[in-house]
Motif scaffolding. Structure first.
Motif, PDB file in Angstrom:
ATOM      1  N   ALA A 100       0.831  -1.206   0.000  1.00 53.65           N
ATOM      2  CA  ALA A 100       0.000   0.000   0.000  1.00 53.65           C
ATOM      3  C   ALA A 100       0.867   1.258   0.000  1.00 53.65           C
ATOM      4  CB  ALA A 100      -0.939   0.000   1.203  1.00 53.65           C
ATOM      5  N   VAL A 101       1.860   1.295   0.884  1.00 49.64           N
ATOM      6  CA  VAL A 101       2.713   2.484   0.970  1.00 49.64           C
ATOM      7  C   VAL A 101       3.559   2.611  -0.293  1.00 49.64           C
ATOM      8  CG1 VAL A 101       4.589   3.583   2.265  1.00 49.64           C
ATOM      9  CG2 VAL A 101       2.731   2.449   3.485  1.00 49.64           C
ATOM     10  N   ARG A 102       4.075   1.501  -0.786  1.00 50.72           N
ATOM     11  CA  ARG A 102       4.884   1.533  -2.009  1.00 50.72           C
ATOM     12  C   ARG A 102       4.035   1.963  -3.207  1.00 50.72           C
ATOM     13  NH1 ARG A 102      10.163  -0.429  -3.464  1.00 50.72           N
ATOM     14  NH2 ARG A 102      10.384   0.500  -5.523  1.00 50.72           N
ATOM     15  N   SER A 103       2.766   1.585  -3.232  1.00 51.75           N
ATOM     16  CA  SER A 103       1.858   2.003  -4.315  1.00 51.75           C
ATOM     17  C   SER A 103       1.693   3.516  -4.328  1.00 51.75           C
ATOM     18  CB  SER A 103       0.493   1.330  -4.159  1.00 51.75           C
ATOM     19  OG  SER A 103       0.600  -0.057  -4.321  1.00 51.75           O
ATOM     20  N   VAL A 104       1.539   4.103  -3.152  1.00 57.14           N
ATOM     21  CA  VAL A 104       1.427   5.563  -3.056  1.00 57.14           C
ATOM     22  C   VAL A 104       2.693   6.217  -3.586  1.00 57.14           C
ATOM     23  CG1 VAL A 104       1.251   7.500  -1.449  1.00 57.14           C
ATOM     24  CG2 VAL A 104      -0.240   5.511  -1.170  1.00 57.14           C
ATOM     25  N   ALA A 105       3.852   5.683  -3.201  1.00 55.34           N
ATOM     26  CA  ALA A 105       5.129   6.243  -3.657  1.00 55.34           C
ATOM     27  C   ALA A 105       5.260   6.139  -5.170  1.00 55.34           C
ATOM     28  CB  ALA A 105       6.291   5.527  -2.974  1.00 55.34           C
ATOM     29  N   GLU A 106       4.882   4.999  -5.733  1.00 55.14           N
ATOM     30  CA  GLU A 106       5.013   4.810  -7.181  1.00 55.14           C
ATOM     31  C   GLU A 106       4.060   5.720  -7.954  1.00 55.14           C
ATOM     32  OE1 GLU A 106       7.561   3.158  -8.461  1.00 55.14           O
ATOM     33  OE2 GLU A 106       8.097   2.782  -6.378  1.00 55.14           O
ATOM     34  N   LEU A 107       2.855   5.918  -7.436  1.00 61.06           N
ATOM     35  CA  LEU A 107       1.912   6.812  -8.115  1.00 61.06           C
ATOM     36  C   LEU A 107       2.359   8.265  -8.023  1.00 61.06           C
ATOM     37  CD1 LEU A 107      -1.538   5.244  -7.218  1.00 61.06           C
ATOM     38  CD2 LEU A 107      -0.364   5.215  -9.418  1.00 61.06           C
ATOM     39  N   LEU A 108       2.899   8.656  -6.893  1.00 57.31           N
ATOM     40  CA  LEU A 108       3.431  10.012  -6.763  1.00 57.31           C
ATOM     41  C   LEU A 108       4.611  10.208  -7.708  1.00 57.31           C
ATOM     42  CD1 LEU A 108       3.400  12.764  -5.384  1.00 57.31           C
ATOM     43  CD2 LEU A 108       4.773  11.776  -3.541  1.00 57.31           C
ATOM     44  N   ASN A 109       5.467   9.209  -7.810  1.00 52.40           N
ATOM     45  CA  ASN A 109       6.594   9.273  -8.738  1.00 52.40           C
ATOM     46  C   ASN A 109       6.093   9.388 -10.176  1.00 52.40           C
ATOM     47  OD1 ASN A 109       9.471   9.157  -9.241  1.00 52.40           O
ATOM     48  ND2 ASN A 109       9.098   7.116 -10.058  1.00 52.40           N
ATOM     49  N   LEU A 110       5.077   8.621 -10.531  1.00 52.81           N
ATOM     50  CA  LEU A 110       4.512   8.697 -11.875  1.00 52.81           C
ATOM     51  C   LEU A 110       3.930  10.075 -12.143  1.00 52.81           C
ATOM     52  CD1 LEU A 110       3.716   7.322 -14.554  1.00 52.81           C
ATOM     53  CD2 LEU A 110       1.615   6.576 -13.411  1.00 52.81           C
ATOM     54  N   LEU A 111       3.209  10.620 -11.175  1.00 53.43           N
ATOM     55  CA  LEU A 111       2.629  11.957 -11.325  1.00 53.43           C
ATOM     56  C   LEU A 111       3.718  12.994 -11.589  1.00 53.43           C
ATOM     57  CD1 LEU A 111       0.125  13.865 -11.000  1.00 53.43           C
ATOM     58  CD2 LEU A 111       0.811  14.061  -8.609  1.00 53.43           C
TER      59      LEU A 111
END
Length: 191
Positions: A100-111
């Motif tokens: 869950a936390v890694r998903s947030v990080a990856e989506l923020l990185n993508l953004l």
């Protein structure tokens, strides 16, 4: 023969295909957020390929203001599932908290990467062929302008040269260092 000869390409393929779809959902979300031209053919394409999962989710998750909550939840779910499958293929056990936390990080990185690429493309197009219209250029302008406009108010043009993209690119890199990397490190606490 090592099992990685099959698992690495499979993980790459899953990451790539899921990443492209997550990117499509994110672009749809961002284009809605900036009120880009809905009649643009690229916008229509993004709506068409993202509508099937978003339509039923919208019945349960109404938007909050201009934020399409169903798109945010879909991106989080897709990223979570993608990471879970990739770690499973690699025979690595990870917790749901880590994912869950890694998903947030990856989506923020993508953004942040979306804005990084959009600004670089806009700068290059301003040098190569300013003034020519293309549907992609219209969307690039729609995405870049909300990020560049505040920087333009602070940084004046120098001799007709707009330095605001440089400031924004530096800000994006700082945001990655200050937010994405610490969130990724925080995810390791859940391993």
């Amino acid at each position: 023969m090592s099992g990685q000869y099959l698992t690495d390409p499979l993980a790459f393929l899953i990451n790539t295909l899921a990443g492209l779809y997550i990117l499509a959902v994110m672009l749809r979300f961002l284009l809605q957020w900036v009120s880009a031209d809905y009649r643009n053919p690229i916008s229509q394409f993004l709506v068409r390929i993202t509508q099937p999962p978003l339509q039923p989710m919208r019945r349960v998750l109404p938007p909050i203001g201009r934020a399409d909550t169903s798109a945010i939840v879909l991106m989080l779910l897709l990223q979570f599932c993608t990471l879970a499958v990739v770690y499973w293929i690699g025979s690595t056990n990870v917790s749901a908290g880590f994912l869950a936390v890694r998903s947030v990080a990856e989506l923020l990185n993508l953004l942040l990467n979306v804005f990084l690429v959009v600004i670089i493309i806009r700068v290059i197009l301003s040098w190569v062929n300013p003034g020519q219209y293309n549907p992609a250029i219209g969307l690039i302008d729609s995405l870049a302008e909300p990020v560049l406009a505040p920087a333009r108010r602070i940084i004046p043009a120098v001799g007709g040269l707009d330095l605001s993209p440089i400031a924004v690119l530096i800000g994006i890199q700082l945001a990655k260092m200050l937010f994405v990397h610490p969130i990724r490190d925080m995810a390791r606490m859940f391993l």
